[in-house]
Design a protein around this motif. Structure first.
Motif, PDB file in Angstrom:
ATOM      1  N   CYS A 288      28.804 -14.999   9.704  1.00  0.00           N
ATOM      2  CA  CYS A 288      27.360 -15.822  10.271  1.00  0.00           C
ATOM      3  C   CYS A 288      26.459 -14.714   9.938  1.00  0.00           C
ATOM      4  O   CYS A 288      27.107 -13.787  10.942  1.00  0.00           O
ATOM      5  CB  CYS A 288      27.771 -17.068  11.531  1.00  0.00           C
ATOM      6  SG  CYS A 288      29.633 -17.736  11.027  1.00  0.00           S
ATOM      7  N   ASP A 289      25.202 -15.763  10.172  1.00  0.00           N
ATOM      8  CA  ASP A 289      23.700 -14.555  10.787  1.00  0.00           C
ATOM      9  C   ASP A 289      23.396 -14.550  11.802  1.00  0.00           C
ATOM     10  O   ASP A 289      24.261 -15.504  12.721  1.00  0.00           O
ATOM     11  CB  ASP A 289      22.763 -15.433   9.329  1.00  0.00           C
ATOM     12  CG  ASP A 289      21.824 -16.667  10.063  1.00  0.00           C
ATOM     13  OD1 ASP A 289      23.211 -17.044  11.428  1.00  0.00           O
ATOM     14  OD2 ASP A 289      21.688 -17.192   9.116  1.00  0.00           O
ATOM     15  N   ARG A 290      22.599 -14.273  12.217  1.00  0.00           N
ATOM     16  CA  ARG A 290      22.327 -14.054  13.757  1.00  0.00           C
ATOM     17  C   ARG A 290      22.559 -14.938  14.442  1.00  0.00           C
ATOM     18  O   ARG A 290      22.457 -15.605  15.468  1.00  0.00           O
ATOM     19  CB  ARG A 290      21.403 -13.130  13.976  1.00  0.00           C
ATOM     20  CG  ARG A 290      21.779 -11.811  13.689  1.00  0.00           C
ATOM     21  CD  ARG A 290      20.425 -10.784  13.646  1.00  0.00           C
ATOM     22  NE  ARG A 290      20.202  -9.293  13.930  1.00  0.00           N
ATOM     23  CZ  ARG A 290      19.284  -8.756  13.353  1.00  0.00           C
ATOM     24  NH1 ARG A 290      18.042  -8.650  13.884  1.00  0.00           N
ATOM     25  NH2 ARG A 290      19.884  -7.463  13.388  1.00  0.00           N
ATOM     26  N   ARG A 291      22.002 -16.411  13.683  1.00  0.00           N
ATOM     27  CA  ARG A 291      21.965 -18.015  14.261  1.00  0.00           C
ATOM     28  C   ARG A 291      23.596 -18.465  14.280  1.00  0.00           C
ATOM     29  O   ARG A 291      23.475 -19.408  14.768  1.00  0.00           O
ATOM     30  CB  ARG A 291      20.455 -18.671  13.902  1.00  0.00           C
ATOM     31  CG  ARG A 291      19.253 -17.476  13.577  1.00  0.00           C
ATOM     32  CD  ARG A 291      18.156 -18.478  13.361  1.00  0.00           C
ATOM     33  NE  ARG A 291      16.892 -17.542  13.594  1.00  0.00           N
ATOM     34  CZ  ARG A 291      16.069 -18.154  12.329  1.00  0.00           C
ATOM     35  NH1 ARG A 291      16.068 -19.342  12.049  1.00  0.00           N
ATOM     36  NH2 ARG A 291      14.827 -17.615  12.288  1.00  0.00           N
ATOM     37  N   GLY A 292      23.958 -18.277  13.907  1.00  0.00           N
ATOM     38  CA  GLY A 292      25.598 -18.467  13.690  1.00  0.00           C
ATOM     39  C   GLY A 292      25.703 -18.897  12.636  1.00  0.00           C
ATOM     40  O   GLY A 292      26.717 -20.379  13.137  1.00  0.00           O
ATOM     41  N   ARG A 293      24.319 -19.245  11.643  1.00  0.00           N
ATOM     42  CA  ARG A 293      25.046 -20.095  10.972  1.00  0.00           C
ATOM     43  C   ARG A 293      25.537 -19.060   9.152  1.00  0.00           C
ATOM     44  O   ARG A 293      26.334 -18.494   9.196  1.00  0.00           O
ATOM     45  CB  ARG A 293      22.979 -20.381   9.611  1.00  0.00           C
ATOM     46  CG  ARG A 293      22.595 -21.041  10.246  1.00  0.00           C
ATOM     47  CD  ARG A 293      21.072 -20.948  10.021  1.00  0.00           C
ATOM     48  NE  ARG A 293      20.158 -19.761   9.953  1.00  0.00           N
ATOM     49  CZ  ARG A 293      19.546 -19.128   9.552  1.00  0.00           C
ATOM     50  NH1 ARG A 293      18.610 -20.953   9.101  1.00  0.00           N
ATOM     51  NH2 ARG A 293      18.910 -18.015   9.358  1.00  0.00           N
ATOM     52  N   ARG A 294      26.909 -20.066   8.850  1.00  0.00           N
ATOM     53  CA  ARG A 294      27.740 -19.173   8.213  1.00  0.00           C
ATOM     54  C   ARG A 294      27.432 -18.855   6.658  1.00  0.00           C
ATOM     55  O   ARG A 294      26.875 -19.928   6.216  1.00  0.00           O
ATOM     56  CB  ARG A 294      29.279 -20.414   8.028  1.00  0.00           C
ATOM     57  CG  ARG A 294      29.972 -19.796   7.571  1.00  0.00           C
ATOM     58  CD  ARG A 294      31.358 -20.201   7.378  1.00  0.00           C
ATOM     59  NE  ARG A 294      32.038 -20.469   8.925  1.00  0.00           N
ATOM     60  CZ  ARG A 294      32.738 -20.031  10.067  1.00  0.00           C
ATOM     61  NH1 ARG A 294      32.505 -18.804   9.590  1.00  0.00           N
ATOM     62  NH2 ARG A 294      32.895 -20.304  10.958  1.00  0.00           N
ATOM     63  N   TRP A 295      27.998 -17.828   5.572  1.00  0.00           N
ATOM     64  CA  TRP A 295      27.009 -18.086   4.631  1.00  0.00           C
ATOM     65  C   TRP A 295      28.707 -18.898   3.502  1.00  0.00           C
ATOM     66  O   TRP A 295      29.485 -18.670   3.931  1.00  0.00           O
ATOM     67  CB  TRP A 295      27.486 -16.443   4.446  1.00  0.00           C
ATOM     68  CG  TRP A 295      27.443 -16.323   3.288  1.00  0.00           C
ATOM     69  CD1 TRP A 295      26.161 -16.168   2.287  1.00  0.00           C
ATOM     70  CD2 TRP A 295      28.852 -15.789   1.860  1.00  0.00           C
ATOM     71  NE1 TRP A 295      26.687 -16.010   0.657  1.00  0.00           N
ATOM     72  CE2 TRP A 295      28.085 -15.875   0.409  1.00  0.00           C
ATOM     73  CE3 TRP A 295      29.595 -15.030   2.351  1.00  0.00           C
ATOM     74  CZ2 TRP A 295      28.625 -14.820  -0.502  1.00  0.00           C
ATOM     75  CZ3 TRP A 295      30.293 -15.265   1.153  1.00  0.00           C
ATOM     76  CH2 TRP A 295      30.143 -14.646  -0.625  1.00  0.00           C
TER      77      TRP A 295
END
Length: 241
Positions: free
Chosen positions: A97-104
């Protein structure tokens, strides 16, 4: 799509995803790795078991390779359904996940890109361009080269183009750009025999010229009376005399 046997090799016969200018999709036949063939067979077996729980058979399992099974039957596997499956897979393996918690979430074009770049790097790089171009259904190796180029880093591009430039200037039937680059190399090393130049020294000099923007190379597919021929075109900067 279907599985066919050609000269004792298992191949897949399918339509390309890419739409041509006339709105149609080209039909291609490509060798199928054994691991993929086994995976497809296993998927069809699992689909048959799932459908049979409802006490029925589905004709799609006999005629199509890529289907989405359920207890009530099968449906054709389209891009939207495939992406949903990839999303579920990424959730299952907990992809980063990125820093905002959004999964790839991986997409099919990323799988294609990964396969192409991996083949290119593991199969001789520039020597593999013709085979990779054929596999991907491109119109020529120049199209494949642009595709690969967009996924490489700067130093890697320099090394690859220098390697292709070395092949071009060593060819007895070089085009004008290759001949001009060869002349630059001969003047620098004070010799007209490239075989007398240490290969590491030659590559180092060609890489330096490339980094300075004095030349660029592009592989091309030419149509001749003897069929297709692959060549390397060298574009020389106006600053080179």
């Amino acid at each position: 799509e279907s599985i066919v046997e050609i000269d004792d090799r298992t191949c897949i016969d399918l339509n390309q995803c890419k739409v041509q200018r006339d709105g149609t999709r080209a039909t291609v036949i490509r060798p199928l790795p054994r691991v993929v063939y086994n995976a497809l067979n296993r998927q069809r077996e699992l689909a048959s078991v799932l459908v049979s729980t409802a006490g029925r058979k589905d004709p799609l399992l006999e005629t199509r390779l890529f289907v989405m099974p359920s207890e009530t039957g099968c449906s054709l596997l389209d891009h939207a359904t495939f992406d949903v499956g990839l999303d579920l897979f990424c959730d299952h393996i907990e992809s980063p996940c990125d820093r905002r918690g959004r999964r790839w979430y991986i997409r099919s074009h990323e799988c294609r890109r990964f396969g192409a770049v991996s083949f290119f790097r593991l199969s001789g790089q520039t020597a593999s361009l013709a085979a990779l171009s054929w596999w991907m259904g491109h119109g020529g190796i120049h199209e494949t080269w642009r595709y690969i180029l967009s996924h490489l880093a700067g130093q890697e591009i320099t090394e690859l183009e220098a390697a292709m430039a070395a092949k071009a200037i060593e060819s007895p039937a070089g085009f004008d750009g290759a001949e001009r680059l060869r002349a630059v190399v001969e003047r620098h090393f004070h010799t007209q025999r490239l075989d007398l130049i240490d290969s590491d020294d030659l590559m180092g000099y060609l890489e330096m010229l490339h980094e300075e923007g004095l030349y660029r190379v592009t592989p091309h597919t030419l149509q001749t009376i003897d069929g297709e021929q692959h060549t390397i075109l060298v574009e020389i900067s106006a600053e080179v005399r």
